[in-house]
Design an enzyme around this catalytic site. Structure first.
Site, PDB file in Angstrom:
ATOM      1  N   TYR A 124       0.850  -1.189   0.000  1.00  0.00           N
ATOM      2  CA  TYR A 124       0.000   0.000   0.000  1.00  0.00           C
ATOM      3  C   TYR A 124       0.888   1.242   0.000  1.00  0.00           C
ATOM      4  O   TYR A 124       1.608   1.505   0.967  1.00  0.00           O
ATOM      5  CB  TYR A 124      -0.907   0.034   1.222  1.00  0.00           C
ATOM      6  CG  TYR A 124      -2.020  -0.989   1.253  1.00  0.00           C
ATOM      7  CD1 TYR A 124      -2.337  -1.762   0.138  1.00  0.00           C
ATOM      8  CD2 TYR A 124      -2.772  -1.187   2.408  1.00  0.00           C
ATOM      9  CE1 TYR A 124      -3.355  -2.698   0.187  1.00  0.00           C
ATOM     10  CE2 TYR A 124      -3.806  -2.109   2.459  1.00  0.00           C
ATOM     11  CZ  TYR A 124      -4.088  -2.864   1.345  1.00  0.00           C
ATOM     12  OH  TYR A 124      -5.105  -3.791   1.386  1.00  0.00           O
ATOM     13  N   LEU A 140     -18.362  -2.431   1.277  1.00  0.00           N
ATOM     14  CA  LEU A 140     -19.112  -1.385   0.573  1.00  0.00           C
ATOM     15  C   LEU A 140     -18.949  -1.492  -0.940  1.00  0.00           C
ATOM     16  O   LEU A 140     -19.231  -0.543  -1.672  1.00  0.00           O
ATOM     17  CB  LEU A 140     -18.691   0.002   1.068  1.00  0.00           C
ATOM     18  CG  LEU A 140     -18.964   0.266   2.558  1.00  0.00           C
ATOM     19  CD1 LEU A 140     -18.509   1.656   2.941  1.00  0.00           C
ATOM     20  CD2 LEU A 140     -20.437   0.061   2.888  1.00  0.00           C
ATOM     21  N   GLY A 145     -17.154   1.070  -2.942  1.00  0.00           N
ATOM     22  CA  GLY A 145     -17.789   2.377  -2.859  1.00  0.00           C
ATOM     23  C   GLY A 145     -19.223   2.419  -3.335  1.00  0.00           C
ATOM     24  O   GLY A 145     -19.964   3.345  -3.001  1.00  0.00           O
ATOM     25  N   LEU A 149     -21.761   0.666  -2.465  1.00  0.00           N
ATOM     26  CA  LEU A 149     -22.724   0.513  -1.381  1.00  0.00           C
ATOM     27  C   LEU A 149     -22.626   1.628  -0.332  1.00  0.00           C
ATOM     28  O   LEU A 149     -23.232   1.517   0.725  1.00  0.00           O
ATOM     29  CB  LEU A 149     -22.561  -0.859  -0.717  1.00  0.00           C
ATOM     30  CG  LEU A 149     -23.112  -2.030  -1.532  1.00  0.00           C
ATOM     31  CD1 LEU A 149     -22.703  -3.361  -0.905  1.00  0.00           C
ATOM     32  CD2 LEU A 149     -24.633  -1.956  -1.637  1.00  0.00           C
ATOM     33  N   LEU A 208     -13.402  -2.690 -13.236  1.00  0.00           N
ATOM     34  CA  LEU A 208     -14.226  -3.601 -12.451  1.00  0.00           C
ATOM     35  C   LEU A 208     -15.552  -3.823 -13.174  1.00  0.00           C
ATOM     36  O   LEU A 208     -16.286  -2.862 -13.438  1.00  0.00           O
ATOM     37  CB  LEU A 208     -14.479  -3.022 -11.053  1.00  0.00           C
ATOM     38  CG  LEU A 208     -13.234  -2.806 -10.199  1.00  0.00           C
ATOM     39  CD1 LEU A 208     -13.576  -2.028  -8.938  1.00  0.00           C
ATOM     40  CD2 LEU A 208     -12.586  -4.146  -9.840  1.00  0.00           C
ATOM     41  N   PRO A 209     -15.900  -5.058 -13.494  1.00  0.00           N
ATOM     42  CA  PRO A 209     -17.102  -5.317 -14.291  1.00  0.00           C
ATOM     43  C   PRO A 209     -18.384  -4.735 -13.702  1.00  0.00           C
ATOM     44  O   PRO A 209     -19.280  -4.343 -14.460  1.00  0.00           O
ATOM     45  CB  PRO A 209     -17.159  -6.850 -14.335  1.00  0.00           C
ATOM     46  CG  PRO A 209     -15.732  -7.283 -14.202  1.00  0.00           C
ATOM     47  CD  PRO A 209     -15.116  -6.293 -13.253  1.00  0.00           C
TER      48      PRO A 209
END
Length: 337
Positions: free
Chosen positions: A56, A206, A209, A211, A228-229
């Site tokens: 990260y 989530l 993001g 959710l 992201l599909p």
């Protein structure tokens, strides 16, 4: 905050803190002072599970956490570190290295950046297909015996791998995506963990993001989530409609969609107290709202309403593109969507 059990010996708050966003992930900016304030606010709110990875921010995140916890707060936190993901200077993923001789090397750098002499939970970021899991876990177990690691975790692995790893050394927790939009863990992985007394730390609660109830399509969002599909045109409209169904339930309960989504994940571990929901928060002002999700007790009527609003399988699109799904050991479990 309610406590949850990870393995035989670890107790943490029901909500944990995912720290990637503090180091520039998901299109966010790296705000060191804000990140430090967020981490300290989280501990004050009872959020004690701090999740990071050595990749990260290419080590930035571990250094940030070390600054936030040093010196007096270290013992209040359970620090979980993922290792082994290989990145090039161009930021592209080049695989995973979980060879036994690499474990101590990665750990040494992490301890230095964190400014601590031990990690609470150490885990390979993904299964290394070239290395038997027994060898990787055995190498981490040696670090446990030497006092540098207190518990061993896994990430995105299937039921068979969990059993093989646990036979070498008790596994503390399995970190895996689990949300209203990603429920494949319920088929084999979650039952296996419960059979063996292993906790589950759920990330992606989530859904990257979506959710939160506040996410909307934009050029910036397309740049950071377009691969992201579930965010692709043709899928995103269906999925946002599901979010609106949840919004009606959340409004009736006087909570946000995000709080409802987190509370739903926690409810899946209510009876066993073995599921921790990792929330990616990078601003101190969001900590109190996130922590309140742990206080939201969903009734059976609530859970039924949520199930009707977002039945399993209603989400459009897989969680990752096919090439990435093929790399996940967890996706070899039937129904792991």
């Amino acid at each position: 905050m309610e406590q949850r059990a990870l393995g035989a010996d670890v107790r943490v708050g029901a909500v944990g803190l995912g720290c990637a966003g503090m180091s520039g992930a998901y299109g966010s900016s790296a705000d060191e002072e804000g990140g430090i304030a967020t981490l300290r606010s989280a501990l004050d709110a009872g959020i004690t599970f701090i999740d990071t990875a050595d990749h990260y921010g290419m080590g930035h995140n571990e250094t940030l956490i070390g600054r936030a916890l040093r010196p007096a707060l270290r013992e209040r936190a359970v620090v979980s570190v993922k290792f082994g993901a290989l990145f090039g200077v161009d930021g592209r993923v080049h695989g995973v290295n979980a060879r036994p001789d690499a474990v101590a090397n990665f750990l040494g750098y992490s301890l230095q950046r964190l400014g601590t002499d031990y990690v609470d939970i150490y885990r390979p970021a993904r299964l290394d297909p070239a290395v038997p899991i027994e060898d990787t876990v055995g190498a981490i177990a040696e670090m446990v015996r030497k006092g540098y690691v207190r518990g061993i975790g896994l990430s995105e692995v299937g039921a068979e791998t969990i059993r093989r790893a646990h036979a070498v050394h008790p596994i503390t927790d399995v970190q895996i995506e689990y949300s209203l939009f990603s429920r494949g863990v319920e088929d084999e992985i979650l039952p296996t963990c419960r059979e063996l007394g292993i906790g589950v730390t759920a990330y992606g609660v989530l859904a990257q993001g979506m959710l939160t109830g506040t996410w909307r399509p934009s050029a910036d969002a397309a740049r950071h989530r377009g691969h992201l599909p579930r965010f692709a045109a043709g899928n995103v409209e269906t999925n946002l409609a599901l979010v609106e169904r949840l919004r009606r339930i959340a409004t009736a309960r006087g909570v946000t969609v995000a709080q409802l989504a987190i509370a739903w994940v926690l409810a899946q571990g209510r009876a066993h107290r073995d599921v921790v929901a990792l929330a990616g928060v990078s601003r101190p002002g969001r900590i109190a709202e996130t922590a309140r999700a742990a206080e939201l007790a969903l009734s059976e009527d609530d859970l039924d309403a949520i199930e009707q609003a977002v039945p399993r399988g209603a989400v459009a699109g897989e969680r990752y593109a096919p090439a990435l799904l093929a790399l996940l050991d967890s996706e070899r479990t039937e129904g792991a969507r």
